[in-house]
Design a protein around this motif. Structure first.
Motif, PDB file in Angstrom:
ATOM      1  N   ARG A 134       0.834  -1.211   0.000  1.00  0.00           N
ATOM      2  CA  ARG A 134       0.000   0.000   0.000  1.00  0.00           C
ATOM      3  C   ARG A 134       0.865   1.255   0.000  1.00  0.00           C
ATOM      4  NH1 ARG A 134      -3.419   3.018   3.839  1.00  0.00           N
ATOM      5  NH2 ARG A 134      -2.486   1.874   5.590  1.00  0.00           N
ATOM      6  N   ALA A 135       2.001   1.207   0.672  1.00  0.00           N
ATOM      7  CA  ALA A 135       2.899   2.363   0.688  1.00  0.00           C
ATOM      8  C   ALA A 135       3.498   2.609  -0.695  1.00  0.00           C
ATOM      9  CB  ALA A 135       4.003   2.143   1.717  1.00  0.00           C
ATOM     10  N   VAL A 136       3.937   1.543  -1.367  1.00  0.00           N
ATOM     11  CA  VAL A 136       4.496   1.696  -2.716  1.00  0.00           C
ATOM     12  C   VAL A 136       3.429   2.195  -3.681  1.00  0.00           C
ATOM     13  CG1 VAL A 136       5.530   0.479  -4.664  1.00  0.00           C
ATOM     14  CG2 VAL A 136       6.269  -0.050  -2.334  1.00  0.00           C
ATOM     15  N   ALA A 137       2.198   1.714  -3.520  1.00  0.00           N
ATOM     16  CA  ALA A 137       1.108   2.134  -4.399  1.00  0.00           C
ATOM     17  C   ALA A 137       0.757   3.603  -4.221  1.00  0.00           C
ATOM     18  CB  ALA A 137      -0.127   1.274  -4.137  1.00  0.00           C
ATOM     19  N   ALA A 138       1.191   4.192  -3.112  1.00  0.00           N
ATOM     20  CA  ALA A 138       0.922   5.611  -2.874  1.00  0.00           C
ATOM     21  C   ALA A 138       1.870   6.519  -3.653  1.00  0.00           C
ATOM     22  CB  ALA A 138       1.038   5.911  -1.373  1.00  0.00           C
ATOM     23  N   LEU A 139       2.930   5.939  -4.234  1.00  0.00           N
ATOM     24  CA  LEU A 139       3.877   6.727  -5.024  1.00  0.00           C
ATOM     25  C   LEU A 139       3.310   6.986  -6.421  1.00  0.00           C
ATOM     26  CD1 LEU A 139       7.232   4.875  -4.199  1.00  0.00           C
ATOM     27  CD2 LEU A 139       6.268   6.893  -3.071  1.00  0.00           C
ATOM     28  N   PRO A 140       3.808   8.019  -7.108  1.00  0.00           N
ATOM     29  CA  PRO A 140       3.411   8.244  -8.498  1.00  0.00           C
ATOM     30  C   PRO A 140       3.765   7.032  -9.357  1.00  0.00           C
ATOM     31  CG  PRO A 140       4.550  10.172  -7.622  1.00  0.00           C
ATOM     32  CD  PRO A 140       4.703   9.076  -6.596  1.00  0.00           C
ATOM     33  N   GLU A 141       2.961   6.772 -10.384  1.00  0.00           N
ATOM     34  CA  GLU A 141       3.158   5.579 -11.210  1.00  0.00           C
ATOM     35  C   GLU A 141       4.518   5.541 -11.894  1.00  0.00           C
ATOM     36  OE1 GLU A 141       0.030   4.845 -13.945  1.00  0.00           O
ATOM     37  OE2 GLU A 141      -1.527   4.731 -12.398  1.00  0.00           O
ATOM     38  N   ASP A 142       5.096   6.718 -12.193  1.00  0.00           N
ATOM     39  CA  ASP A 142       6.380   6.760 -12.894  1.00  0.00           C
ATOM     40  C   ASP A 142       7.570   6.858 -11.938  1.00  0.00           C
ATOM     41  OD1 ASP A 142       5.938   9.315 -11.982  1.00  0.00           O
ATOM     42  OD2 ASP A 142       6.487  10.313 -13.863  1.00  0.00           O
ATOM     43  N   SER A 143       7.330   6.700 -10.641  1.00  0.00           N
ATOM     44  CA  SER A 143       8.425   6.787  -9.675  1.00  0.00           C
ATOM     45  C   SER A 143       9.358   5.590  -9.830  1.00  0.00           C
ATOM     46  CB  SER A 143       7.876   6.830  -8.243  1.00  0.00           C
ATOM     47  OG  SER A 143       7.227   5.615  -7.926  1.00  0.00           O
ATOM     48  N   PHE A 144      10.613   5.775  -9.487  1.00  0.00           N
ATOM     49  CA  PHE A 144      11.625   4.733  -9.648  1.00  0.00           C
ATOM     50  C   PHE A 144      11.244   3.467  -8.895  1.00  0.00           C
ATOM     51  CE2 PHE A 144      15.533   2.578  -8.314  1.00  0.00           C
ATOM     52  CZ  PHE A 144      16.164   2.390  -9.529  1.00  0.00           C
ATOM     53  N   ASN A 145      10.752   3.633  -7.669  1.00  0.00           N
ATOM     54  CA  ASN A 145      10.458   2.471  -6.837  1.00  0.00           C
ATOM     55  C   ASN A 145       9.194   1.733  -7.250  1.00  0.00           C
ATOM     56  OD1 ASN A 145      12.724   2.515  -5.240  1.00  0.00           O
ATOM     57  ND2 ASN A 145      11.832   3.840  -3.694  1.00  0.00           N
ATOM     58  N   ARG A 146       8.419   2.298  -8.167  1.00  0.00           N
ATOM     59  CA  ARG A 146       7.288   1.556  -8.745  1.00  0.00           C
ATOM     60  C   ARG A 146       7.614   1.085 -10.159  1.00  0.00           C
ATOM     61  NH1 ARG A 146       1.337   4.079  -8.169  1.00  0.00           N
ATOM     62  NH2 ARG A 146       0.921   2.089  -9.239  1.00  0.00           N
ATOM     63  N   LYS A 147       8.135   1.980 -10.967  1.00  0.00           N
ATOM     64  CA  LYS A 147       8.340   1.675 -12.379  1.00  0.00           C
ATOM     65  C   LYS A 147       9.538   0.769 -12.628  1.00  0.00           C
ATOM     66  CE  LYS A 147       8.822   3.957 -16.883  1.00  0.00           C
ATOM     67  NZ  LYS A 147       8.921   5.270 -17.566  1.00  0.00           N
ATOM     68  N   VAL A 148      10.670   1.064 -11.983  1.00  0.00           N
ATOM     69  CA  VAL A 148      11.909   0.314 -12.224  1.00  0.00           C
ATOM     70  C   VAL A 148      12.048  -0.859 -11.252  1.00  0.00           C
ATOM     71  CG1 VAL A 148      14.415   0.436 -12.336  1.00  0.00           C
ATOM     72  CG2 VAL A 148      13.043   2.356 -13.151  1.00  0.00           C
TER      73      VAL A 148
END
Length: 349
Positions: A299-313
């Motif tokens: 849930r914490a990662v999902a709170a980041l913008p979709e293009d953020s490094f920790n979600r996208k990469v």
């Protein structure tokens, strides 16, 4: 006593009682690693009334030593999951009642159920963050990030490479470079040969984020091993020309957790602190204003913008396939690695 005086006296008693209930919360962690961020300390203290007292270590061995020599001092400690077995073997940490941690259900299931953190049906560590030890580059030295770990061995970078002066990390680096598992090194001679060929390219060793960042800021290095969260902080917080690369040979993965030491005098505060550390509110601000590794909380990662490094990469399947997560090693293995590493450094002088 008139009515106004009675009210003031009552308020005084309430404030005194509130002050008496507030406790110090002693936290042991790496310096500059989330838990001691001013915004986090302020938010937690306002929520709970407890005062956060931070203490720091520069290696997992120092962390264990501080727990051994200061029983009852610390309430929360950050432990790399690969070191939890050693902490358990020495009875340095106690079981955690995860029912008291509201955000526990948001954690990645595989990480929450890790055998390194759960023993005999009891949970001793709450997953907090995970990340990589991999290559980070000085953007001034590259038009595009390298795709191979062997970039560090190239003649072009002689005297312009840095790695952490840590025997385990060095052996794991050599294992990746020679196509081996970091957790099951079959050909140590190949690892030794590879590292001996790398050493002439080493400018110096680093031991802290500040060391690494200063070398980049003064343009002394082209690339080196670094932690993914640290690379993120270098770019976000300090505006340094740093980019992370996950080479085709793979990267070392690690999982950090929070534990409650045996003898903690503020277990309730520790539980509240761990709950806050895995919350989306804390993580989003940490990642966007400072730079952070990947939260163990989905849930914490999902709170980041979709293009953020920790979600996208970091969330990309092709990256996940190249990660080898650290597993516990024995004291004998650690001693053997240290002997190999020290002999290599002596031979390079």
């Amino acid at each position: 006593m008139n009515k106004t005086t009675a009210i003031l006296a009552g308020l005084g008693l309430l404030l005194t009682a509130s002050s008496a209930m507030a406790k110090d919360l002693h936290v042991l962690n790496w310096k500059g690693y989330g838990a001691d961020e001013p915004f986090a300390t302020k938010a937690f203290e306002e929520m709970t009334g407890d005062k956060v007292v931070n203490d720091f270590f520069n290696s997992e061995q120092e962390m264990l030593t501080k727990l051994r020599t200061n029983p009852g001092l610390y309430d929360v400690v950050m432990i790399n999951a690969a070191f939890m077995q050693q902490a358990l073997g020495e009875k340095l940490v106690q079981p955690i009642d995860t029912a008291t941690i509201q955000n526990y259900g948001d954690l990645d299931e595989a990480q929450a159920q890790s055998k390194m953190l759960n023993v005999d049906g009891k949970t001793y560590g709450v997953p907090w963050t995970w990340g990589l030890t991999t290559i980070a580059v000085n953007d001034k030295a590259f038009d595009t990030a390298p795709t191979s770990i062997k970039e560090m061995w190239k003649e072009d970078h002689k005297g312009r490479v840095t790695i952490r002066d840590d025997a385990v990390e060095a052996i794991q680096l050599g294992a990746l470079a020679t196509g081996q598992s970091i957790n099951d090194v079959k050909d140590m001679d190949a690892v030794k040969q590879s590292l001996s060929e790398l050493l002439p390219n080493i400018r110096t060793f680093w031991s802290s984020e500040n060391d690494w960042n200063q070398m980049v800021a003064s343009n002394q290095i082209d690339l080196g091993t670094y932690w993914s969260g640290s690379a993120g902080r270098a770019k976000t917080k300090f505006n340094l020309p740093v980019s992370l690369a996950v080479p085709e040979e793979g990267a070392v993965g690690w999982l950090d957790s929070f534990a409650i030491p045996v003898g903690s005098t503020n277990v309730e505060g520790a539980e509240k602190f761990i709950n806050y550390m895995i919350s989306p509110e804390f993580y989003k601000e940490w990642d966007e204003t400072v730079g952070a590794p990947v939260s163990a909380s989905k849930r914490a990662v999902a709170a980041l913008p979709e293009d953020s490094f920790n979600r996208k990469v970091m969330g990309a399947p092709e990256v996940a396939e190249r990660v080898q997560f650290q597993e516990p090693i024995t004291d004998q293995q650690r001693e053997d690695y240290l002997k190999v590493w020290q002999s290599l450094k002596v031979g390079a002088n």
